[in-house]
Design a protein around this motif. Sequence first.
Motif, PDB file in Angstrom:
ATOM      1  N   MET A  84     -65.689 -40.527 -41.059  1.00 45.08           N
ATOM      2  CA  MET A  84     -65.408 -40.768 -39.599  1.00 45.08           C
ATOM      3  C   MET A  84     -66.658 -40.891 -38.926  1.00 45.08           C
ATOM      4  O   MET A  84     -66.670 -41.577 -37.998  1.00 45.08           O
ATOM      5  CB  MET A  84     -64.743 -39.431 -39.131  1.00 45.08           C
ATOM      6  CG  MET A  84     -63.473 -39.144 -39.667  1.00 45.08           C
ATOM      7  SD  MET A  84     -62.644 -37.652 -38.862  1.00 45.08           S
ATOM      8  CE  MET A  84     -62.544 -37.920 -37.187  1.00 45.08           C
ATOM      9  N   VAL A  85     -67.840 -40.590 -39.211  1.00 44.37           N
ATOM     10  CA  VAL A  85     -69.211 -40.724 -38.795  1.00 44.37           C
ATOM     11  C   VAL A  85     -70.035 -41.489 -39.845  1.00 44.37           C
ATOM     12  O   VAL A  85     -69.909 -41.622 -40.919  1.00 44.37           O
ATOM     13  CB  VAL A  85     -69.873 -39.229 -38.360  1.00 44.37           C
ATOM     14  CG1 VAL A  85     -68.655 -38.506 -37.485  1.00 44.37           C
ATOM     15  CG2 VAL A  85     -70.027 -38.462 -39.654  1.00 44.37           C
ATOM     16  N   LYS A  92     -60.900 -33.686 -32.509  1.00 49.10           N
ATOM     17  CA  LYS A  92     -60.673 -33.615 -33.835  1.00 49.10           C
ATOM     18  C   LYS A  92     -62.031 -33.482 -34.795  1.00 49.10           C
ATOM     19  O   LYS A  92     -61.865 -32.644 -35.529  1.00 49.10           O
ATOM     20  CB  LYS A  92     -60.016 -34.671 -34.230  1.00 49.10           C
ATOM     21  CG  LYS A  92     -59.540 -35.011 -35.556  1.00 49.10           C
ATOM     22  CD  LYS A  92     -58.643 -36.226 -35.956  1.00 49.10           C
ATOM     23  CE  LYS A  92     -58.418 -36.319 -37.384  1.00 49.10           C
ATOM     24  NZ  LYS A  92     -57.673 -37.522 -37.944  1.00 49.10           N
ATOM     25  N   LEU A  93     -62.836 -34.310 -34.251  1.00 46.49           N
ATOM     26  CA  LEU A  93     -64.248 -34.312 -34.824  1.00 46.49           C
ATOM     27  C   LEU A  93     -64.950 -32.766 -34.706  1.00 46.49           C
ATOM     28  O   LEU A  93     -65.313 -32.349 -35.778  1.00 46.49           O
ATOM     29  CB  LEU A  93     -65.152 -35.376 -34.695  1.00 46.49           C
ATOM     30  CG  LEU A  93     -66.216 -35.794 -35.464  1.00 46.49           C
ATOM     31  CD1 LEU A  93     -65.788 -36.105 -36.694  1.00 46.49           C
ATOM     32  CD2 LEU A  93     -66.937 -36.846 -34.657  1.00 46.49           C
ATOM     33  N   ARG A 114     -60.270 -37.793 -30.342  1.00 45.96           N
ATOM     34  CA  ARG A 114     -61.187 -38.223 -31.545  1.00 45.96           C
ATOM     35  C   ARG A 114     -62.170 -37.313 -31.437  1.00 45.96           C
ATOM     36  O   ARG A 114     -62.649 -36.755 -32.459  1.00 45.96           O
ATOM     37  CB  ARG A 114     -61.770 -39.516 -31.597  1.00 45.96           C
ATOM     38  CG  ARG A 114     -62.475 -39.709 -32.855  1.00 45.96           C
ATOM     39  CD  ARG A 114     -63.023 -41.259 -32.615  1.00 45.96           C
ATOM     40  NE  ARG A 114     -63.555 -41.659 -34.144  1.00 45.96           N
ATOM     41  CZ  ARG A 114     -64.734 -41.267 -34.475  1.00 45.96           C
ATOM     42  NH1 ARG A 114     -65.618 -40.516 -33.480  1.00 45.96           N
ATOM     43  NH2 ARG A 114     -65.531 -41.394 -35.700  1.00 45.96           N
ATOM     44  N   THR A 115     -62.842 -37.247 -30.427  1.00 48.87           N
ATOM     45  CA  THR A 115     -63.850 -36.132 -30.245  1.00 48.87           C
ATOM     46  C   THR A 115     -63.794 -34.574 -30.610  1.00 48.87           C
ATOM     47  O   THR A 115     -64.353 -33.925 -31.301  1.00 48.87           O
ATOM     48  CB  THR A 115     -64.622 -36.080 -29.041  1.00 48.87           C
ATOM     49  OG1 THR A 115     -65.088 -37.500 -28.491  1.00 48.87           O
ATOM     50  CG2 THR A 115     -65.812 -35.227 -28.804  1.00 48.87           C
ATOM     51  N   MET A 134     -63.138 -30.466 -36.964  1.00 48.90           N
ATOM     52  CA  MET A 134     -63.264 -30.632 -38.343  1.00 48.90           C
ATOM     53  C   MET A 134     -65.061 -29.895 -38.658  1.00 48.90           C
ATOM     54  O   MET A 134     -64.844 -29.426 -39.663  1.00 48.90           O
ATOM     55  CB  MET A 134     -63.359 -32.016 -38.755  1.00 48.90           C
ATOM     56  CG  MET A 134     -61.799 -32.571 -38.870  1.00 48.90           C
ATOM     57  SD  MET A 134     -61.706 -34.258 -39.096  1.00 48.90           S
ATOM     58  CE  MET A 134     -62.166 -34.275 -41.058  1.00 48.90           C
ATOM     59  N   PHE A 135     -65.631 -30.194 -37.921  1.00 49.45           N
ATOM     60  CA  PHE A 135     -67.254 -29.574 -38.131  1.00 49.45           C
ATOM     61  C   PHE A 135     -66.920 -28.063 -38.136  1.00 49.45           C
ATOM     62  O   PHE A 135     -67.712 -27.568 -39.068  1.00 49.45           O
ATOM     63  CB  PHE A 135     -68.021 -30.066 -37.006  1.00 49.45           C
ATOM     64  CG  PHE A 135     -68.982 -31.191 -37.391  1.00 49.45           C
ATOM     65  CD1 PHE A 135     -69.989 -31.278 -38.023  1.00 49.45           C
ATOM     66  CD2 PHE A 135     -68.363 -32.484 -36.788  1.00 49.45           C
ATOM     67  CE1 PHE A 135     -70.496 -32.306 -38.663  1.00 49.45           C
ATOM     68  CE2 PHE A 135     -69.093 -33.603 -37.154  1.00 49.45           C
ATOM     69  CZ  PHE A 135     -70.492 -33.588 -37.961  1.00 49.45           C
ATOM     70  N   SER A 190     -75.502 -39.087 -38.968  1.00 49.27           N
ATOM     71  CA  SER A 190     -74.852 -37.947 -38.079  1.00 49.27           C
ATOM     72  C   SER A 190     -74.315 -36.842 -39.117  1.00 49.27           C
ATOM     73  O   SER A 190     -74.327 -35.561 -38.991  1.00 49.27           O
ATOM     74  CB  SER A 190     -73.579 -38.454 -37.259  1.00 49.27           C
ATOM     75  OG  SER A 190     -74.046 -39.582 -36.257  1.00 49.27           O
ATOM     76  N   HIS A 191     -73.815 -37.258 -40.215  1.00 48.08           N
ATOM     77  CA  HIS A 191     -73.347 -36.322 -41.341  1.00 48.08           C
ATOM     78  C   HIS A 191     -74.467 -35.631 -41.683  1.00 48.08           C
ATOM     79  O   HIS A 191     -74.451 -34.293 -41.843  1.00 48.08           O
ATOM     80  CB  HIS A 191     -72.558 -37.056 -42.533  1.00 48.08           C
ATOM     81  CG  HIS A 191     -72.119 -36.036 -43.427  1.00 48.08           C
ATOM     82  ND1 HIS A 191     -72.603 -35.761 -44.644  1.00 48.08           N
ATOM     83  CD2 HIS A 191     -70.916 -35.624 -43.599  1.00 48.08           C
ATOM     84  CE1 HIS A 191     -71.639 -34.910 -45.065  1.00 48.08           C
ATOM     85  NE2 HIS A 191     -70.439 -34.850 -44.564  1.00 48.08           N
ATOM     86  N   ILE A 218     -64.975 -35.877 -43.039  1.00 48.98           N
ATOM     87  CA  ILE A 218     -66.098 -36.051 -42.066  1.00 48.98           C
ATOM     88  C   ILE A 218     -66.918 -37.482 -42.049  1.00 48.98           C
ATOM     89  O   ILE A 218     -67.213 -38.064 -41.356  1.00 48.98           O
ATOM     90  CB  ILE A 218     -66.786 -34.833 -41.732  1.00 48.98           C
ATOM     91  CG1 ILE A 218     -66.089 -33.665 -41.142  1.00 48.98           C
ATOM     92  CG2 ILE A 218     -67.987 -35.121 -40.596  1.00 48.98           C
ATOM     93  CD1 ILE A 218     -66.699 -32.478 -40.949  1.00 48.98           C
TER      94      ILE A 218
END
Length: 402
Positions: A342-343, A98-99, A95-96, A102-103, A347-348, A339
């Motif tokens: 997911m957060v 993937k995130l 997951r980390t 995406m960032f 955080s976004h 994103i």
Amino acid sequence: MQGITASAASLSINPSLKPRKLPYRSLSNQRFTCLNQSKPISPRPFPCRKWLFLAPVSLPGNGRFQTVAARAAGALSENSGEDDNDGEKLTGLARTLKLGAMFGVWYLLNIYFNIFNKQVLKVYPFPATVTAFEFGCGTLMVLTMWGLKLYHVPKLTRSQLAAIIPLALAHTMGNLLTNVSLGKVAVSFTHTIKAMEPFFTVLFAAIFLGEKPTIWVFSSLLPIVGGVALASLTEASFNWTGFCSAMASNVTNQSRNVLSKKLMVQKEETLDNVNLFSVITIISFLLLVPSAIYIEGIKFTPSYLKSAANQGLNVKQLCLRSLLAGFCFHSYQQVSYMILGMVNPVSHAVGNCLKRVVVIVSSIFFFHTPVTPINSLGTAMALLGVGLYSRAKRIKPKPKAV
């Protein structure tokens, strides 16, 4: 016969003991020594994952066999727990990764959008037409996604449309005004002004929602306002049209956020982030096309492009960059909404602040924008204020004593 019968009776299941539940998948990792053989044997793994119930039995003798069975069962249970922990670690790591990917895609698409968009607006100074074209590219991508069943088609209700249309109107105005600013001033200056978004967020939340900012949030706004003012005074490409349109885009974007809170539909009817942005994109395209034609006229006919080509415009390059800008425009916003799903919003917001830093720095290097030390200081102050604002939002006010 009597001895055999007695031994069988002594091996009967003790009703006072409860069965033990162990996963079969762990058996393949254990090796046991047969009681009447000298070399170890390994049980064959079963093709499917089932549960094995081992009932404790009363064995004859001095407890030697009970000890062996207990140790084997403990090893099985211990190994099962280790496998579960490894699985959780792998899931969290995936997951980390993937995130993080995406960032990275979000930032990269945003950089390319600003570069291609600025190149188009330099030679084709019609921001309403350019924005409508970008919304059109996004609409085509959404319809393709739904048509190929890459994502489920939402079922809209009247209450949803009533809530989405004001959001789409604010979204349309925000992007149009941003393109007006990008056409008049440097990319870095436009994004420095757009760092004022938290100021308008706090202002509108206080006016329309009755939310009072904490002392930490209010303090974080000071370097934002001061940094934008300092950068504006020393900006080489300063233009009032570009400045005011960028500031107006802050107003429309933050009013969109306030409207999303006030006009929120019922919980069971809400759309997911991907479909919400997709519907907003289509509505924005339908709203802007007639407005662009009314404001700027029809500037995309073959005859107009031919006359522009005679004046030195590279039409092929213009079309290619417009398509790339439209693709990046929709893609980076779609990834941003993914994103956000997911957060948490804070955080976004921090990620959005870092994205603005990346865009400003990359545009300065790509377009060779002249920057003075004072201008750099103002930009740095504004971005630092945005970072402090994001951290201040995490601090929850202490409840008042009754």
